[in-house]
Design a protein around this motif. Sequence first.
Motif, PDB file in Angstrom:
ATOM      1  N   ALA A 192       0.916  -1.169  -0.101  1.00 21.83           N
ATOM      2  CA  ALA A 192       0.162  -0.065  -0.028  1.00 21.83           C
ATOM      3  C   ALA A 192       0.736   1.271   0.087  1.00 21.83           C
ATOM      4  N   GLU A 193       2.075   1.184   0.772  1.00 18.90           N
ATOM      5  CA  GLU A 193       2.868   2.279   0.763  1.00 18.90           C
ATOM      6  C   GLU A 193       3.579   2.794  -0.401  1.00 18.90           C
ATOM      7  N   ARG A 194       3.743   1.779  -1.460  1.00 21.61           N
ATOM      8  CA  ARG A 194       4.159   1.943  -2.707  1.00 21.61           C
ATOM      9  C   ARG A 194       2.994   1.973  -3.847  1.00 21.61           C
ATOM     10  N   GLY A 195       1.901   1.961  -3.310  1.00 23.23           N
ATOM     11  CA  GLY A 195       0.933   2.253  -4.242  1.00 23.23           C
ATOM     12  C   GLY A 195       0.658   1.127  -5.162  1.00 23.23           C
ATOM     13  N   ALA A 196       1.141  -0.049  -4.773  1.00 24.95           N
ATOM     14  CA  ALA A 196       0.765  -1.350  -5.679  1.00 24.95           C
ATOM     15  C   ALA A 196      -0.642  -1.892  -5.355  1.00 24.95           C
ATOM     16  N   GLU A 197      -1.196  -2.596  -6.364  1.00 28.26           N
ATOM     17  CA  GLU A 197      -2.572  -3.256  -6.155  1.00 28.26           C
ATOM     18  C   GLU A 197      -2.230  -4.677  -5.454  1.00 28.26           C
ATOM     19  N   ALA A 198      -2.840  -4.933  -4.405  1.00 29.96           N
ATOM     20  CA  ALA A 198      -2.517  -6.164  -3.566  1.00 29.96           C
ATOM     21  C   ALA A 198      -3.933  -6.797  -3.311  1.00 29.96           C
ATOM     22  N   HIS A 199      -3.881  -8.391  -3.243  1.00 28.31           N
ATOM     23  CA  HIS A 199      -5.108  -8.932  -3.137  1.00 28.31           C
ATOM     24  C   HIS A 199      -4.634  -9.911  -1.924  1.00 28.31           C
ATOM     25  N   GLY A 200      -5.282 -10.336  -1.082  1.00 30.69           N
ATOM     26  CA  GLY A 200      -5.087 -11.181  -0.003  1.00 30.69           C
ATOM     27  C   GLY A 200      -5.945 -12.672  -0.199  1.00 30.69           C
ATOM     28  N   VAL A 201      -5.205 -13.821  -0.231  1.00 30.09           N
ATOM     29  CA  VAL A 201      -5.844 -14.843  -0.493  1.00 30.09           C
ATOM     30  C   VAL A 201      -5.371 -15.973   0.581  1.00 30.09           C
ATOM     31  N   LEU A 202      -6.499 -16.872   0.731  1.00 28.02           N
ATOM     32  CA  LEU A 202      -6.470 -17.817   1.828  1.00 28.02           C
ATOM     33  C   LEU A 202      -6.215 -19.114   1.299  1.00 28.02           C
ATOM     34  N   LEU A 203      -5.459 -19.861   1.718  1.00 23.04           N
ATOM     35  CA  LEU A 203      -4.949 -21.092   1.331  1.00 23.04           C
ATOM     36  C   LEU A 203      -5.772 -22.154   1.784  1.00 23.04           C
ATOM     37  N   MET A 204      -5.837 -23.418   1.395  1.00 25.43           N
ATOM     38  CA  MET A 204      -6.220 -24.623   2.347  1.00 25.43           C
ATOM     39  C   MET A 204      -7.648 -24.310   2.883  1.00 25.43           C
ATOM     40  N   SER A 205      -8.574 -23.479   2.087  1.00 24.32           N
ATOM     41  CA  SER A 205      -9.933 -22.752   2.654  1.00 24.32           C
ATOM     42  C   SER A 205     -10.883 -23.942   3.206  1.00 24.32           C
ATOM     43  N   HIS A 206     -10.726 -25.334   2.906  1.00 20.80           N
ATOM     44  CA  HIS A 206     -11.551 -26.326   3.305  1.00 20.80           C
ATOM     45  C   HIS A 206     -11.420 -26.461   4.762  1.00 20.80           C
ATOM     46  N   MET A 207     -10.084 -25.976   5.377  1.00 19.44           N
ATOM     47  CA  MET A 207      -9.954 -26.106   6.798  1.00 19.44           C
ATOM     48  C   MET A 207     -10.652 -25.073   7.825  1.00 19.44           C
ATOM     49  N   ALA A 208     -11.416 -24.277   7.236  1.00 17.38           N
ATOM     50  CA  ALA A 208     -11.983 -23.267   7.761  1.00 17.38           C
ATOM     51  C   ALA A 208     -13.441 -23.223   7.487  1.00 17.38           C
ATOM     52  N   GLY A 209     -14.608 -22.874   8.126  1.00 14.30           N
ATOM     53  CA  GLY A 209     -15.897 -22.686   7.973  1.00 14.30           C
ATOM     54  C   GLY A 209     -16.280 -21.310   7.193  1.00 14.30           C
ATOM     55  N   PRO A 210     -17.602 -21.228   6.767  1.00 14.73           N
ATOM     56  CA  PRO A 210     -17.674 -19.874   6.017  1.00 14.73           C
ATOM     57  C   PRO A 210     -17.659 -18.556   6.911  1.00 14.73           C
ATOM     58  N   GLY A 211     -17.904 -18.745   8.100  1.00 13.84           N
ATOM     59  CA  GLY A 211     -17.775 -17.529   9.044  1.00 13.84           C
ATOM     60  C   GLY A 211     -16.369 -17.310   9.313  1.00 13.84           C
ATOM     61  N   GLU A 212     -15.607 -18.323   9.728  1.00  8.87           N
ATOM     62  CA  GLU A 212     -14.186 -18.001   9.968  1.00  8.87           C
ATOM     63  C   GLU A 212     -13.394 -17.325   8.524  1.00  8.87           C
ATOM     64  N   LEU A 213     -13.731 -17.677   7.183  1.00  8.44           N
ATOM     65  CA  LEU A 213     -13.164 -17.121   6.159  1.00  8.44           C
ATOM     66  C   LEU A 213     -13.722 -15.837   5.818  1.00  8.44           C
ATOM     67  N   ALA A 214     -14.867 -15.453   6.201  1.00  6.72           N
ATOM     68  CA  ALA A 214     -15.561 -14.384   6.112  1.00  6.72           C
ATOM     69  C   ALA A 214     -14.647 -13.339   6.851  1.00  6.72           C
ATOM     70  N   GLU A 215     -14.685 -13.800   8.048  1.00  2.00           N
ATOM     71  CA  GLU A 215     -13.997 -12.801   9.169  1.00  2.00           C
ATOM     72  C   GLU A 215     -12.292 -12.445   8.659  1.00  2.00           C
ATOM     73  N   GLN A 216     -11.742 -13.539   8.349  1.00  2.00           N
ATOM     74  CA  GLN A 216     -10.221 -13.687   7.956  1.00  2.00           C
ATOM     75  C   GLN A 216     -10.265 -12.552   6.493  1.00  2.00           C
ATOM     76  N   CYS A 217     -11.209 -12.715   5.432  1.00  2.00           N
ATOM     77  CA  CYS A 217     -11.196 -11.759   4.425  1.00  2.00           C
ATOM     78  C   CYS A 217     -11.515 -10.459   4.855  1.00  2.00           C
ATOM     79  N   ALA A 218     -12.313 -10.113   5.980  1.00  4.65           N
ATOM     80  CA  ALA A 218     -12.571  -8.860   6.379  1.00  4.65           C
ATOM     81  C   ALA A 218     -11.062  -8.367   6.880  1.00  4.65           C
ATOM     82  N   ARG A 219     -10.577  -9.000   7.617  1.00  9.72           N
ATOM     83  CA  ARG A 219      -9.313  -8.669   8.186  1.00  9.72           C
ATOM     84  C   ARG A 219      -8.262  -8.172   6.950  1.00  9.72           C
ATOM     85  N   LEU A 220      -8.380  -9.166   6.079  1.00  7.08           N
ATOM     86  CA  LEU A 220      -7.328  -8.773   4.820  1.00  7.08           C
ATOM     87  C   LEU A 220      -7.652  -7.265   4.221  1.00  7.08           C
TER      88      LEU A 220
END
Length: 339
Positions: free
Chosen positions: A125-153
């Motif tokens: 962000a400091e360098r003005g670059a476009e960045a996405h956050g992705v969660l691996l091995m997503s079968h190891m967490a439920g919908p609510g947990e993944l949603a919370e993690q994505c909101a953090r990203l």
Amino acid sequence: MSHVLIHDPTLRDGHHAVRHQLDAAQLRAYAAAADAARIPVVEVGHGNGLGASSLQVGRARLSDDEMLSVVREALTHSRMCVFMLPGWGRAADLDRAIAHGADLVRIGTHCTESDLAERHLGHLAERGAEAHGVLLMSHMAGPGELAEQCARLVGFGASGVGIMDSSGHFLPPDVTARIAAIREAVDVPVMFHGHNNLGMAVANSVAAVEAGADIIDGCARGFGAGAGNTQLEVVVPVLERLGHTTDVDLYRLLDAADLAERELMRTQPVIDSVGVVSGLSGVFSGFKSHVLDVSRREGVDPRDVFFELGRRQAVAGQEDLIVDVAEALGQAARQEQHA
């Protein structure tokens, strides 16, 4: 219906299938073909991302700098993306990627460890670059947990988020529930990246779009780890037939897939017995080559190794655990023979 942004990691995830040994001519040829097909985003690099070339997960034929330079020169329409896992890559690797003209950076973490991306997303962000956050091995967490993690990203600065079905474990209802929860939790583009271990990659990608995903990953001929990824030249026309738009040139896309089969891969990915077990056990598809090598050496059944790795909830980066599991299974079998 919606517009779906197609993201092509053939030159990154496909590296797993050839032990990271693609050369400059192969990278250049496929990048040019993908560009001609107007694929919006082309991802390139070592299978495990920036800075990952190593004895532990495999040394790439080319350095990150060489790969990025070659692909950047071949792209005139498509955007170039890189992928990085904290712990493998460093801030300096991100800076070099930006200097080489990377248009988009994906920072990946285990599905419950989004906090590991905070520093790198802030750096970008400091360098003005476009960045996405992705969660691996997503079968190891439920919908609510993944949603919370994505909101953090998103809070850390990600302008897009998503999940990877790294082991090809999901069925469509699993994807629907997770993408719908993430879609409700964030107001940025949402991505889905599938693997085909159970033959569900295209169906799962369709389920993701219908649940609100904006970005779908796919590789030419499914070229990728284990049983392969979502097959790009199949998922695009399927989405178009369902009424979604992608703006990808179908004939040029098919040409790119033919080139990939001819120039990049030894054999097209198939759903073999080990691939099925990898999906059922929920183990990272990129472990396949390592599991086969170590199982052969220790004289054990690779299917047993996969199921034990699944029981231990092994994740990408824990390649050393493959040796531990295979040796333990081999020792147990020898003790049983002598009992």
